[in-house]
Scaffold this active site. Structure first.
Site, PDB file in Angstrom:
ATOM      1  N   HIS A  26      -8.700   6.008  -5.792  1.00  0.00           N
ATOM      2  CA  HIS A  26      -8.060   4.798  -6.333  1.00  0.00           C
ATOM      3  C   HIS A  26      -9.097   3.679  -6.440  1.00  0.00           C
ATOM      4  O   HIS A  26      -9.372   2.964  -5.474  1.00  0.00           O
ATOM      5  CB  HIS A  26      -6.896   4.395  -5.417  1.00  0.00           C
ATOM      6  CG  HIS A  26      -6.022   3.324  -5.985  1.00  0.00           C
ATOM      7  ND1 HIS A  26      -4.644   3.412  -5.991  1.00  0.00           N
ATOM      8  CD2 HIS A  26      -6.303   2.133  -6.568  1.00  0.00           C
ATOM      9  CE1 HIS A  26      -4.131   2.336  -6.559  1.00  0.00           C
ATOM     10  NE2 HIS A  26      -5.129   1.537  -6.905  1.00  0.00           N
ATOM     11  N   HIS A  28     -10.406   0.781  -9.581  1.00  0.00           N
ATOM     12  CA  HIS A  28     -10.207   0.296 -10.960  1.00  0.00           C
ATOM     13  C   HIS A  28     -11.562  -0.024 -11.582  1.00  0.00           C
ATOM     14  O   HIS A  28     -12.345  -0.795 -11.001  1.00  0.00           O
ATOM     15  CB  HIS A  28      -9.333  -0.957 -10.961  1.00  0.00           C
ATOM     16  CG  HIS A  28      -7.913  -0.701 -10.557  1.00  0.00           C
ATOM     17  ND1 HIS A  28      -6.878  -0.629 -11.455  1.00  0.00           N
ATOM     18  CD2 HIS A  28      -7.347  -0.484  -9.343  1.00  0.00           C
ATOM     19  CE1 HIS A  28      -5.738  -0.399 -10.822  1.00  0.00           C
ATOM     20  NE2 HIS A  28      -5.996  -0.306  -9.527  1.00  0.00           N
ATOM     21  N   GLY A 188      -0.207  -2.957 -12.426  1.00  0.00           N
ATOM     22  CA  GLY A 188       0.229  -4.300 -12.800  1.00  0.00           C
ATOM     23  C   GLY A 188       1.254  -4.801 -11.797  1.00  0.00           C
ATOM     24  O   GLY A 188       1.545  -4.128 -10.802  1.00  0.00           O
ATOM     25  N   HIS A 215       1.345   3.172  -8.969  1.00  0.00           N
ATOM     26  CA  HIS A 215       1.225   2.086  -7.995  1.00  0.00           C
ATOM     27  C   HIS A 215       2.643   1.779  -7.500  1.00  0.00           C
ATOM     28  O   HIS A 215       3.488   1.340  -8.284  1.00  0.00           O
ATOM     29  CB  HIS A 215       0.695   0.821  -8.658  1.00  0.00           C
ATOM     30  CG  HIS A 215      -0.788   0.747  -8.793  1.00  0.00           C
ATOM     31  ND1 HIS A 215      -1.486   1.426  -9.752  1.00  0.00           N
ATOM     32  CD2 HIS A 215      -1.714   0.045  -8.081  1.00  0.00           C
ATOM     33  CE1 HIS A 215      -2.766   1.149  -9.634  1.00  0.00           C
ATOM     34  NE2 HIS A 215      -2.943   0.314  -8.631  1.00  0.00           N
ATOM     35  N   GLU A 218       3.499  -1.499  -2.831  1.00  0.00           N
ATOM     36  CA  GLU A 218       2.393  -2.413  -2.496  1.00  0.00           C
ATOM     37  C   GLU A 218       2.986  -3.821  -2.329  1.00  0.00           C
ATOM     38  O   GLU A 218       3.000  -4.377  -1.247  1.00  0.00           O
ATOM     39  CB  GLU A 218       1.356  -2.383  -3.626  1.00  0.00           C
ATOM     40  CG  GLU A 218       0.202  -3.347  -3.450  1.00  0.00           C
ATOM     41  CD  GLU A 218      -0.692  -3.414  -4.686  1.00  0.00           C
ATOM     42  OE1 GLU A 218      -0.270  -2.989  -5.778  1.00  0.00           O
ATOM     43  OE2 GLU A 218      -1.817  -3.932  -4.555  1.00  0.00           O
ATOM     44  N   ASP A 307      -9.725   0.301  -4.263  1.00  0.00           N
ATOM     45  CA  ASP A 307      -8.931  -0.464  -5.234  1.00  0.00           C
ATOM     46  C   ASP A 307      -9.870  -1.229  -6.174  1.00  0.00           C
ATOM     47  O   ASP A 307     -10.131  -0.781  -7.279  1.00  0.00           O
ATOM     48  CB  ASP A 307      -7.933  -1.399  -4.550  1.00  0.00           C
ATOM     49  CG  ASP A 307      -6.701  -1.642  -5.421  1.00  0.00           C
ATOM     50  OD1 ASP A 307      -6.520  -0.916  -6.424  1.00  0.00           O
ATOM     51  OD2 ASP A 307      -5.903  -2.543  -5.102  1.00  0.00           O
TER      52      ASP A 307
HETATM   53  O1  LIG Z   1      -3.672  -3.209  -6.587  1.00  0.00           O
HETATM   54  C1  LIG Z   1      -3.272  -3.266  -7.748  1.00  0.00           C
HETATM   55  N1  LIG Z   1      -1.938  -3.218  -8.013  1.00  0.00           N
HETATM   56  C2  LIG Z   1      -1.437  -3.265  -9.269  1.00  0.00           C
HETATM   57  N2  LIG Z   1      -2.221  -3.378 -10.339  1.00  0.00           N
HETATM   58  C3  LIG Z   1      -3.550  -3.463 -10.148  1.00  0.00           C
HETATM   59  C4  LIG Z   1      -4.130  -3.406  -8.884  1.00  0.00           C
HETATM   60  N3  LIG Z   1      -5.458  -3.519  -9.004  1.00  0.00           N
HETATM   61  C5  LIG Z   1      -5.707  -3.623 -10.317  1.00  0.00           C
HETATM   62  N4  LIG Z   1      -4.562  -3.600 -11.013  1.00  0.00           N
HETATM   63  C6  LIG Z   1      -4.393  -3.740 -12.457  1.00  0.00           C
HETATM   64  C7  LIG Z   1      -5.312  -4.809 -13.047  1.00  0.00           C
HETATM   65  C8  LIG Z   1      -6.187  -4.058 -13.986  1.00  0.00           C
HETATM   66  O2  LIG Z   1      -6.502  -4.814 -15.156  1.00  0.00           O
HETATM   67  C9  LIG Z   1      -5.376  -2.824 -14.314  1.00  0.00           C
HETATM   68  C10 LIG Z   1      -6.120  -1.637 -14.859  1.00  0.00           C
HETATM   69  O3  LIG Z   1      -7.201  -1.281 -14.081  1.00  0.00           O
HETATM   70  O4  LIG Z   1      -4.738  -2.524 -13.091  1.00  0.00           O
HETATM   71 ZN   LIG Z   2      -4.800  -0.353  -7.733  1.00  0.00          ZN
END
Ligand SMILES: O=c1[nH]cnc2c1ncn2[C@H]1C[C@H](O)[C@@H](CO)O1
Ligand SMILES: [Zn+2]
Length: 387
Positions: A26, A28, A188, A215, A218, A307
């Site tokens: 995990h 991004h 998101g 996701h 969280e 993350d």
């Molecule tokens: O931790 C997260 N939770 C939900 N969405 C997230 C998290 N970290 C990043 N994102 C979103 C923001 C990024 O633009 C998108 C794609 O990587 O995923």
């Molecule tokens: Zn994430």
């Protein structure tokens, strides 16, 4: 360093944590850029919105801004990274550096996710985005190899849960399957955007025998996890920390799992846990109180992840350093988390098995045996042998 309470040196020092083979499920892509790269890409593309143009100050800004206690505010910082990732060249560069940085941190296998729909502002097609990122990952793997490191990187395509392109992105993931994309994800803001909004995408992927993670659990609790598993059929949970709400720990130390927590454990559902990110978004109060401690003790299929390395000022090594400090984890624990992660990866079973048996276990065995040779070195030449 061999410490006194653990003469076998099984408690890893930072150097061993760094050298240990690690598996990341995990991470991004748009949450892991080098600050210097953001500054250069912004300059080259005419992006004028950056809050800072000095790389050190910019890195600090991301960390501070993301340290907000709310997932929504944490996510706002991504407008700047996504803002400079709009051309083929930028995507190739960011992906190559991502693979290079992970390899330099001792990661041997990574699944890195991003949302193709966020990279279309300068006219790229979804396909061009995926191909640019894949090219970058291959380039990064090559550079790592040249530098004596081995890493394999697979892409996960993310759909944004507030948008309405999930089926399209799922189809894209399916089209690029076996071509560098290993699965699908939804990300998101969680509150107000349940995963069931995207049921069509998940049902499509199931019909195609494809893999996906969601996701869930969280910023929102058990209903989100329940939907992700029982309505959508997720293979893994992104974060999933709130599963703790379905576990009662009594004063005498006994533990009672609710139906959902039992299901997650019984079915060996992988939890992609990201401790540092959770502290920033308010999903956990401290490393010592992070649910990963209890979940590991109860033998959930827990894994350790970054993350967003930029926003959360972290790396796989840093995450493990925090956990070793908080819970006294040993090399055996690190191996357990790494094997768990590799078992849960979206690549084929035979490849996962070979990674575990031929890369991960030998890597830990080597680290675990280091104390033997240190002891020989430190006692050699001694003249105080008892008679
Ligand atoms: O931790 C997260 N939770 C939900 N969405 C997230 C998290 N970290 C990043 N994102 C979103 C923001 C990024 O633009 C998108 C794609 O990587 O995923
Ligand atoms: Zn994430």
């Amino acid at each position: 360093m061999t410490n006194q309470t653990d003469p076998t040196g099984n408690t890893p020092d930072p150097d061993q944590i760094h050298r240990a083979p690690k598996v990341l499920l995990h991470d991004h892509l748009d949450g892991g850029l080098r600050p210097g790269t953001i500054v250069e890409l912004a300059r080259d593309s005419g992006y004028t919105q950056l809050p800072e143009t000095d790389p050190d100050r910019l890195g600090h800004w991301f960390r501070e801004a993301a340290d907000s206690g709310s997932l929504e505010r944490y996510l706002e910082t991504f407008s700047h990274t996504v803002g400079v990732m709009q051309t083929r060249e930028a995507l190739v560069r960011v992906a190559a550096e991502c693979a290079e940085d992970l390899a330099a941190d001792g990661v041997v296998y990574a699944e890195v996710r991003y949302a193709p729909e966020q990279h279309l502002e300068a006219g790229l097609s979804l396909e061009e985005v995926v191909e640019a990122v894949n090219e970058g990952f291959r380039e990064g793997e090559r550079r790592a190899r040249t530098g004596g490191r081995r890493i394999r990187v697979g892409a996960l395509l993310t759909a944004m849960r507030h948008a309405a392109r999930a089926l399209e992105i799922a189809e894209l993931a399916n089209r690029y399957r076996d071509l560098g994309v290993v699965g699908f994800d939804i990300a998101g803001a969680e509150a107000g955007y349940p995963p069931t909004r995207h049921l069509d995408a998940f049902e499509y992927l199931k019909r195609e025998n494809n893999h996906f993670t969601i996701h869930a659990g969280e910023a929102f609790g058990l209903p989100s996890i329940w939907q992700a598993l029982q309505w959508c059929g997720a293979d893994r949970l992104g974060h999933g920390v709130r599963i703790i709400d379905d576990i009662q720990v009594h004063e005498d130390g006994s533990v009672k799992l609710g139906r959902l927590a039992s299901y997650v454990r019984d079915k060996r559902i992988p939890l992609e846990m990201c401790p540092s990110s959770n502290l920033q978004t308010g999903a956990a109060r401290s490393y010592a109180e992070h649910p990963i401690g209890l979940l590991r003790r109860l033998h959930f299929r827990a894994t350790v992840n970054t993350d967003n390395r930029l926003m959360s000022y972290t790396s796989m090594s840093r995450e493990f350093e925090h956990l070793v400090d908080a819970f006294g984890y040993t090399l055996d624990d690190m191996q357990w988390f790494s094997v768990n992660a590799m078992k849960s990866a979206f690549i084929p079973f035979d490849e996962r098995l070979a990674m575990i048996n031929d890369v991960i276990k030998p890597g830990y065995a080597e680290l675990k045996s280091e104390w033997l040779f240190r002891q020989t070195a430190s006692t050699s030449g001694s003249v105080d042998e008892p008679s």
